[in-house]
Design a protein around this motif. Sequence first.
Motif, mmCIF file in Angstrom:
data_model
loop_
_atom_site.group_PDB
_atom_site.id
_atom_site.type_symbol
_atom_site.label_atom_id
_atom_site.label_comp_id
_atom_site.label_asym_id
_atom_site.label_seq_id
_atom_site.Cartn_x
_atom_site.Cartn_y
_atom_site.Cartn_z
ATOM 1 N N GLY A 123 0.907 -1.136 -0.092
ATOM 2 C CA GLY A 123 -0.081 0.067 -0.082
ATOM 3 C C GLY A 123 0.891 1.236 -0.002
ATOM 4 N N GLY A 124 0.374 2.243 -0.775
ATOM 5 C CA GLY A 124 0.960 3.599 -0.879
ATOM 6 C C GLY A 124 2.319 3.564 -1.245
ATOM 7 N N LEU A 125 2.884 2.476 -1.960
ATOM 8 C CA LEU A 125 4.038 2.569 -2.503
ATOM 9 C C LEU A 125 4.640 3.556 -3.506
ATOM 10 C CD1 LEU A 125 7.020 0.932 -2.366
ATOM 11 C CD2 LEU A 125 6.050 -0.617 -3.985
ATOM 12 N N SER A 126 5.875 4.269 -3.091
ATOM 13 C CA SER A 126 6.193 5.501 -4.237
ATOM 14 C C SER A 126 7.140 4.408 -5.239
ATOM 15 C CB SER A 126 7.080 6.454 -3.554
ATOM 16 O OG SER A 126 7.756 7.393 -4.416
ATOM 17 N N PRO A 127 6.911 4.853 -6.450
ATOM 18 C CA PRO A 127 7.739 4.040 -7.600
ATOM 19 C C PRO A 127 9.078 4.657 -7.508
ATOM 20 C CG PRO A 127 6.233 5.821 -8.498
ATOM 21 C CD PRO A 127 5.863 5.675 -6.919
ATOM 22 N N VAL A 128 9.406 5.780 -6.974
ATOM 23 C CA VAL A 128 10.927 6.163 -6.763
ATOM 24 C C VAL A 128 11.317 6.076 -5.450
ATOM 25 C CG1 VAL A 128 10.676 7.273 -8.911
ATOM 26 C CG2 VAL A 128 10.022 8.469 -6.949
ATOM 27 N N GLU A 129 12.330 6.453 -4.854
ATOM 28 C CA GLU A 129 12.939 6.704 -3.533
ATOM 29 C C GLU A 129 12.620 8.191 -3.276
ATOM 30 O OE1 GLU A 129 13.589 6.627 -0.086
ATOM 31 O OE2 GLU A 129 13.932 4.622 -1.096
ATOM 32 N N PRO A 130 11.740 8.586 -2.363
ATOM 33 C CA PRO A 130 11.433 9.828 -2.198
ATOM 34 C C PRO A 130 12.566 10.401 -1.486
ATOM 35 C CG PRO A 130 10.051 8.419 -0.684
ATOM 36 C CD PRO A 130 10.821 7.541 -1.536
ATOM 37 N N PHE A 131 13.462 10.017 -0.636
ATOM 38 C CA PHE A 131 14.399 10.711 0.148
ATOM 39 C C PHE A 131 15.696 10.665 -0.529
ATOM 40 C CE2 PHE A 131 12.269 8.323 3.943
ATOM 41 C CZ PHE A 131 11.643 9.546 4.218
ATOM 42 N N GLU A 132 15.919 10.578 -2.026
ATOM 43 C CA GLU A 132 16.985 10.460 -2.697
ATOM 44 C C GLU A 132 17.322 12.089 -3.084
ATOM 45 O OE1 GLU A 132 18.943 7.477 -5.850
ATOM 46 O OE2 GLU A 132 16.517 8.011 -6.364
ATOM 47 N N ALA A 133 16.108 12.976 -2.884
ATOM 48 C CA ALA A 133 16.228 14.282 -2.982
ATOM 49 C C ALA A 133 16.638 15.132 -1.755
ATOM 50 C CB ALA A 133 15.182 14.905 -3.633
ATOM 51 N N VAL A 134 16.900 14.226 -0.840
ATOM 52 C CA VAL A 134 17.302 14.828 0.610
ATOM 53 C C VAL A 134 18.436 15.223 0.754
ATOM 54 C CG1 VAL A 134 17.054 14.699 3.137
ATOM 55 C CG2 VAL A 134 15.210 13.629 1.971
ATOM 56 N N ASP A 135 18.999 16.361 1.049
ATOM 57 C CA ASP A 135 20.216 16.906 1.631
ATOM 58 C C ASP A 135 20.359 16.274 3.069
ATOM 59 O OD1 ASP A 135 22.546 18.048 2.728
ATOM 60 O OD2 ASP A 135 22.216 19.996 1.548
ATOM 61 N N VAL A 136 21.473 15.120 3.115
ATOM 62 C CA VAL A 136 21.069 14.615 4.557
ATOM 63 C C VAL A 136 21.978 15.403 5.644
ATOM 64 C CG1 VAL A 136 20.682 12.386 3.870
ATOM 65 C CG2 VAL A 136 23.184 13.256 4.017
ATOM 66 N N GLU A 137 23.174 16.056 5.124
ATOM 67 C CA GLU A 137 23.888 16.907 5.909
ATOM 68 C C GLU A 137 23.240 17.903 6.555
ATOM 69 O OE1 GLU A 137 27.388 18.094 4.242
ATOM 70 O OE2 GLU A 137 28.179 16.165 3.778
ATOM 71 N N ALA A 138 22.437 18.672 5.482
ATOM 72 C CA ALA A 138 21.412 19.600 6.109
ATOM 73 C C ALA A 138 20.246 19.461 6.699
ATOM 74 C CB ALA A 138 20.830 20.464 4.843
ATOM 75 N N LEU A 139 19.790 17.844 6.778
ATOM 76 C CA LEU A 139 18.932 17.552 7.529
ATOM 77 C C LEU A 139 19.526 17.309 9.045
ATOM 78 C CD1 LEU A 139 16.136 15.950 8.258
ATOM 79 C CD2 LEU A 139 16.979 13.900 7.185
ATOM 80 N N HIS A 140 20.353 16.613 9.133
ATOM 81 C CA HIS A 140 21.093 16.424 10.443
ATOM 82 C C HIS A 140 21.633 17.682 11.222
ATOM 83 C CE1 HIS A 140 21.555 12.184 10.071
ATOM 84 N NE2 HIS A 140 22.157 12.315 9.101
ATOM 85 N N ARG A 141 22.020 18.778 10.508
ATOM 86 C CA ARG A 141 22.116 19.980 11.113
ATOM 87 C C ARG A 141 20.895 20.672 11.416
ATOM 88 N NH1 ARG A 141 25.496 21.083 6.610
ATOM 89 N NH2 ARG A 141 23.861 22.216 5.509
ATOM 90 N N ALA A 142 19.775 20.477 10.803
ATOM 91 C CA ALA A 142 18.559 20.912 11.309
ATOM 92 C C ALA A 142 17.860 20.259 12.856
ATOM 93 C CB ALA A 142 17.341 20.921 10.366
ATOM 94 N N VAL A 143 18.382 18.864 12.555
ATOM 95 C CA VAL A 143 17.797 18.201 13.903
ATOM 96 C C VAL A 143 18.849 18.664 15.045
ATOM 97 C CG1 VAL A 143 17.901 15.977 14.645
ATOM 98 C CG2 VAL A 143 16.909 16.250 12.611
#
Length: 246
Positions: A123-143
């Motif tokens: 159910g609710g499966l995305s055909p692509v990886e939605p997190f590929e577009a995330v800037d993980v370094e910026a995400l960790h800084r935000a957290v």
Amino acid sequence: MQSRTGLNVRTFAPARTSGRPPVLLVHGFGSDGHRDWVETGTARALAEAGREVIVPDLRGHGDSPSPSTAGEAGVPRLVTDLVTVLDEAGAAAFDVVGYSMGARLAWELPGAAPGRTRRAVLGGLSPVEPFEAVDVEALHRAVADGTEPADAFTAMIAGMVCAHGARAAGLALCVEGLRDTPFAPRSWAGDTPPVFVVGKDDMMTRGIERVVGLLDGAELATVPGDHHEVLAGAAFRRTVLEVLAR
């Protein structure tokens, strides 16, 4: 119950047995087994239909431990956790229902547990990886310190992750781990093609027909709702019960 993986696992025993294998329910990102499957009535409906139901909280979610590295939250580790949970339950064969990230993980189970997956509802499966577009370094800084990511999509993910308070750092590692192991569908390793279920207004699943078309005999069912509404809907629950009763 706590698995030897450390995962929190809920189990529901049927009042009467149907003779069919247990059902593994795998929740989505930022949720947990109770919210996706217990509160929505899906676990209870399956138990009433005579099925043993296994509902884990994935690593970094619910009452399960947070990952300490992104590798602990990548698809291979999360899938291995699920196979261990099934082994501990004595499930020589099983059906699986996954939603969103849970469907992504369920896709891998036939390959990780050969010959054991009977039926699968994705159910609710995305055909692509939605997190590929995330800037993980910026995400960790935000957290870590609240620095707002410049990228709008990363900022949206950061806001969703940070809303979980003390769980935010672990969820950010989950994002990184999933990003490092993106969804790349090719062939289905199970004996029976899966049934895909999507919400009529779910933008996350746009293009899923491409994935369905890769698999001979796969089915696509559309139910009312957007990505966050589908799970609580009677149509989704009814579809799950119908598919797993085959």
